[in-house]
Design an enzyme around this catalytic site. Structure first.
Site, short mmCIF file in Angstrom:
data_model
loop_
_atom_site.label_atom_id
_atom_site.label_comp_id
_atom_site.label_asym_id
_atom_site.label_seq_id
_atom_site.Cartn_x
_atom_site.Cartn_y
_atom_site.Cartn_z
N ASP A 49 0.97 -1.22 -0.17
CA ASP A 49 -0.07 0.14 -0.09
C ASP A 49 0.93 1.33 0.00
O ASP A 49 1.51 1.51 0.91
CB ASP A 49 -0.88 -0.20 1.30
CG ASP A 49 -2.18 0.90 1.11
OD1 ASP A 49 -2.04 1.93 0.61
OD2 ASP A 49 -3.03 0.23 1.61
N THR A 90 -6.81 3.49 -1.80
CA THR A 90 -6.75 2.28 -1.43
C THR A 90 -7.83 1.29 -2.14
O THR A 90 -7.48 0.26 -2.74
CB THR A 90 -6.78 1.85 0.04
OG1 THR A 90 -5.58 2.54 0.53
CG2 THR A 90 -6.83 0.37 0.24
N ASN A 111 -12.30 5.49 -1.43
CA ASN A 111 -12.57 4.91 -0.02
C ASN A 111 -14.05 4.90 0.59
O ASN A 111 -14.45 4.27 1.33
CB ASN A 111 -11.27 5.27 0.68
CG ASN A 111 -10.14 4.62 0.37
OD1 ASN A 111 -10.04 3.68 -0.35
ND2 ASN A 111 -9.22 5.24 0.90
N LYS A 175 -6.25 -3.60 6.61
CA LYS A 175 -7.40 -3.09 6.13
C LYS A 175 -8.49 -3.91 5.62
O LYS A 175 -8.15 -4.45 4.59
CB LYS A 175 -7.12 -1.89 5.10
CG LYS A 175 -5.89 -0.73 5.41
CD LYS A 175 -5.76 -0.01 4.26
CE LYS A 175 -4.99 1.12 4.74
NZ LYS A 175 -4.38 2.19 3.55
N ARG A 177 -10.85 -2.90 3.66
CA ARG A 177 -11.31 -2.67 1.93
C ARG A 177 -9.92 -3.66 1.08
O ARG A 177 -10.50 -3.98 0.05
CB ARG A 177 -11.35 -1.28 1.72
CG ARG A 177 -10.23 -0.15 2.19
CD ARG A 177 -10.37 1.02 2.04
NE ARG A 177 -9.36 1.90 2.35
CZ ARG A 177 -9.33 2.32 3.67
NH1 ARG A 177 -10.28 2.15 4.58
NH2 ARG A 177 -8.52 3.34 4.00
N ASP A 319 1.50 2.06 4.06
CA ASP A 319 0.70 3.13 3.70
C ASP A 319 0.61 4.07 4.96
O ASP A 319 0.82 5.24 4.62
CB ASP A 319 -0.57 2.87 3.39
CG ASP A 319 -1.57 4.29 3.03
OD1 ASP A 319 -1.45 4.66 1.98
OD2 ASP A 319 -2.57 4.26 3.80
N HIS A 323 1.68 8.19 5.63
CA HIS A 323 0.92 9.14 5.69
C HIS A 323 1.57 10.14 6.89
O HIS A 323 1.79 11.14 6.91
CB HIS A 323 -0.30 8.72 6.14
CG HIS A 323 -1.43 8.47 5.06
ND1 HIS A 323 -1.77 9.37 4.09
CD2 HIS A 323 -1.73 7.25 4.53
CE1 HIS A 323 -2.43 8.72 3.22
NE2 HIS A 323 -2.57 7.50 3.56
N ASP A 366 -1.26 -0.31 -4.53
CA ASP A 366 -2.50 0.41 -4.85
C ASP A 366 -2.78 1.72 -5.26
O ASP A 366 -3.54 2.42 -5.68
CB ASP A 366 -3.71 0.29 -3.61
CG ASP A 366 -2.82 0.77 -2.36
OD1 ASP A 366 -1.72 1.08 -2.42
OD2 ASP A 366 -3.77 0.91 -1.45
N HIS A 367 -1.49 2.40 -5.26
CA HIS A 367 -1.22 4.07 -5.49
C HIS A 367 0.04 4.47 -5.23
O HIS A 367 0.56 3.54 -4.23
CB HIS A 367 -2.36 4.76 -4.70
CG HIS A 367 -2.53 4.79 -3.25
ND1 HIS A 367 -1.65 5.04 -2.50
CD2 HIS A 367 -3.33 4.02 -2.57
CE1 HIS A 367 -1.93 4.76 -1.23
NE2 HIS A 367 -3.11 4.09 -1.21
ZN LIG Z 1 -3.16 5.83 2.18
#
Ligand SMILES: [Zn+2]
Length: 566
Positions: A49, A90, A111, A175, A177, A319, A323, A366-367
């Site tokens: 992620d 995500t 999301n 996560k 999701r 991820d 952040h 995912d990004h």
């Molecule tokens: Zn993120």
């Protein structure tokens, strides 16, 4: 074993046939390797992620021989893979990888997104009119969790349908999701419950946790890891590829005052209102996930059946650390040095269970992520921020609301949810305002703000076809029934939500759409390519290797370099 069962997918069957006819051949060099008789026994998808492609190279000198270097020295790397959709988050990202298409088709536009009929946003894996409950979790675990908002099949779904429901997909992530959307409609998905530190599922999948997962939870690994202190894995003075640990661009973990090493998790956990979620702001959250993946592989006997299985791993700590600390941080560097060790350990584990050509591994993200805007601002690289004390989203909301009120005499703004802007349709009807006129005015006003990169109205998106660049990506983010009236994006290095995180992703710009795609194992050739490809090409590539149909909404193309490159 009967030879007739060798119509099955097992390479060992092929080996048996070759043995019986007196030949001997390595299945990896067999000219018929893409025949119906030869497929991988197990596909392992690892989605890191927020992984940027430069992390391979920036930290190369710190990696050991058994992790990233083993994968890159033997596998195939796509260096120019970019998502084809614009709102890089995500949910849409994981879905793109395994459905082989974009939010325009799979329907997952963020999301979360605003639903006017409900008067609130829904979560991407929340099915509002369902009665699903979480299995094995604490009181704060999310409810109504299921993949029902995803309008198409995944490659795992197709494999299950194609195999007479013999092939299985097991998907794990911190996560919900990531686990749910990767696992598709017919797989099993397990994710982390921050209240209890347990891995859980939803009654959508099953009414009770499998016995092996109950035992795994009872081992209490999360609690054990929460006693640790996060310190650099190597001497910090050797981390020359990242900025000094103490700097103004990072966000301390909850309960701490400084965003610097060491971070004592047991000290954090002694404070009120802390929960096991803190584990996923450290590399240990992903270490735990690899332990779960290994247990699932053994206990579910994945790759041991007559038809191929899939094990999908979504690494979320990558991820969350990004952040909090940003791509330039010591913490991100330490995360990737540790991930390299986790991968080496996982590859060793796979060696104990499989031959290299029995498994196919694909690693992607995912990004991506962008640098902390304030850091760039201080380096005099332009950003859309004039100061870092206000959130641009709030400025934007106030200014747009005020403008529409001055122009049409009333408040017409219902919601801004990510890039999706919803106008108040009942009020426009009451006042006999033409929605197309209000939308046009909204776009015109937004584009007058110098931190807005652009905006497109639903009218334009319904009539035009943008196939390239940022507008092309926003077109692929548009799902009419969910997207609202106007789609908007900010200029590069600009965030609407400063205050909830110092940096991250979500934009349609290169920083956020550019990710690695790395294939390894099976008969993947060694090499690399700079061809323009996308993570939504992965699903159909896997379909070709597995002989299964492409996912139902697939718009990507198989990665030809892997099929005919050697
Ligand atoms: Zn993120």
């Amino acid at each position: 074993m009967q030879l007739t069962s060798c119509i099955s997918f097992l390479p060992r069957c092929l080996a048996l046939v070759l043995l019986l006819v007196g030949g001997s051949a390595q299945s990896g060099t067999d000219p018929d390797r893409h025949s119906h008789e030869h497929t991988p026994r197990l596909v392992i998808g690892i989605t890191v992620d927020q992984m940027r492609p430069d992390y391979f190279y920036r930290f190369w000198n710190h990696y050991g021989e058994g992790g990233f270097k083993r994968l890159l020295d033997n596998g195939f790397l796509f260096r120019n893979a970019k998502f084809r959709h614009g709102h890089t988050a995500t949910g849409p990202g994981h879905a793109a990888v395994y459905t082989g298409t974009t939010p325009r088709v799979h329907g997952l536009i963020g999301n979360r997104w605003y639903v006017p009929e409900l008067g609130r946003e829904i979560n991407v894996v929340e099915v509002p009119d369902s009665t699903y409950t979480t299995v094995g979790g604490g009181p704060r675990a999310g409810q109504n969790r299921a993949p029902g908002n995803m309008m198409v099949t995944t490659i795992g779904d197709e494999l299950r349908l194609y195999s007479g429901e013999r092939s299985r997909t097991v998907s794990v992530s911190a996560k919900d999701r990531a686990a749910i959307l990767s696992g598709g409609h017919t797989g099993d998905a397990y994710w982390f419950d921050r209240a209890t530190g347990n891995f859980v599922t939803s009654t959508f999948y099953r009414d009770e946790l499998p016995e092996w997962l109950r035992s795994f939870n009872q081992r209490g690994l999360a609690r054990e890891f929460l006693q640790r202190t996060w310190e650099p894995a190597r001497p910090i003075e050797t981390y020359v590829e990242s900025r000094p640990d103490r700097n103004p661009y990072e966000r301390p973990l909850p309960g701490l005052y400084r965003a610097t090493f060491p971070m004592d998790l047991s000290e954090i956990m002694r404070q009120p209102n802390m929960d096991a979620g803190i584990l996923n702001v450290t590399p240990f959250g992903d270490e735990l996930l690899f332990e779960l993946a290994k247990t699932a592989l053994v206990e579910e006997a994945l790759g041991q059946g007559e038809t191929p299985d899939m094990l999908l791993i979504g690494l979320s700590a990558a991820d969350i650390i990004g952040h909090y600390f940003g791509p330039a941080s010591k913490q991100i560097q330490d995360y990737y040095i540790r991930l390299d060790e986790y991968l080496a350990d996982f590859l060793d584990f796979l060696d104990e269970h499989f031959e290299r050509d029995e498994i196919l591994i694909v690693i992607t993200a995912d990004h991506g992520a962008h640098y902390v805007p304030q850091y760039l601002h201080d380096l005099r690289i332009p950003t859309g921020h004039s100061n870092f004390h206000t959130r641009l989203n709030e400025t934007l909301r106030e200014q747009l609301r005020g403008h529409l009120e001055r122009r049409f005499g009333t408040d017409l703004l219902l919601s801004i949810s990510g890039p999706h802007i919803h106008l108040n349709h009942p009020r426009m009807a009451e006042l006999q305002l033409d929605p197309a006129v209000v939308r046009r005015e909204t776009v015109r006003f937004l584009q007058s703000l110098d931190f807005v990169g652009g905006a497109l109205s639903a009218d334009t998106l319904d009539q035009a076809e943008f196939t390239e660049g940022v507008r092309g990506r926003m077109m692929q983010t548009y799902f009419p029934a969910r997207s609202g009236d106007v789609l908007m994006w900010l200029t590069p290095h600009t965030r609407g939500d400063l205050g909830t995180g110092y940096t991250g992703h979500g934009t349609p710009w290169t920083t956020d759409v550019h990710v690695p795609i790395l294939f390894y194992g099976y008969d993947i050739p060694h090499g690399q390519s700079s061809a323009p490809v996308a993570p939504s090409d992965i699903a159909s590539t896997l379909a070709v290797f597995l002989n299964s149909p492409f996912p139902s909404g697939n718009t990507g193309s198989p990665l030809n370099d892997l099929l005919y490159g050697h």
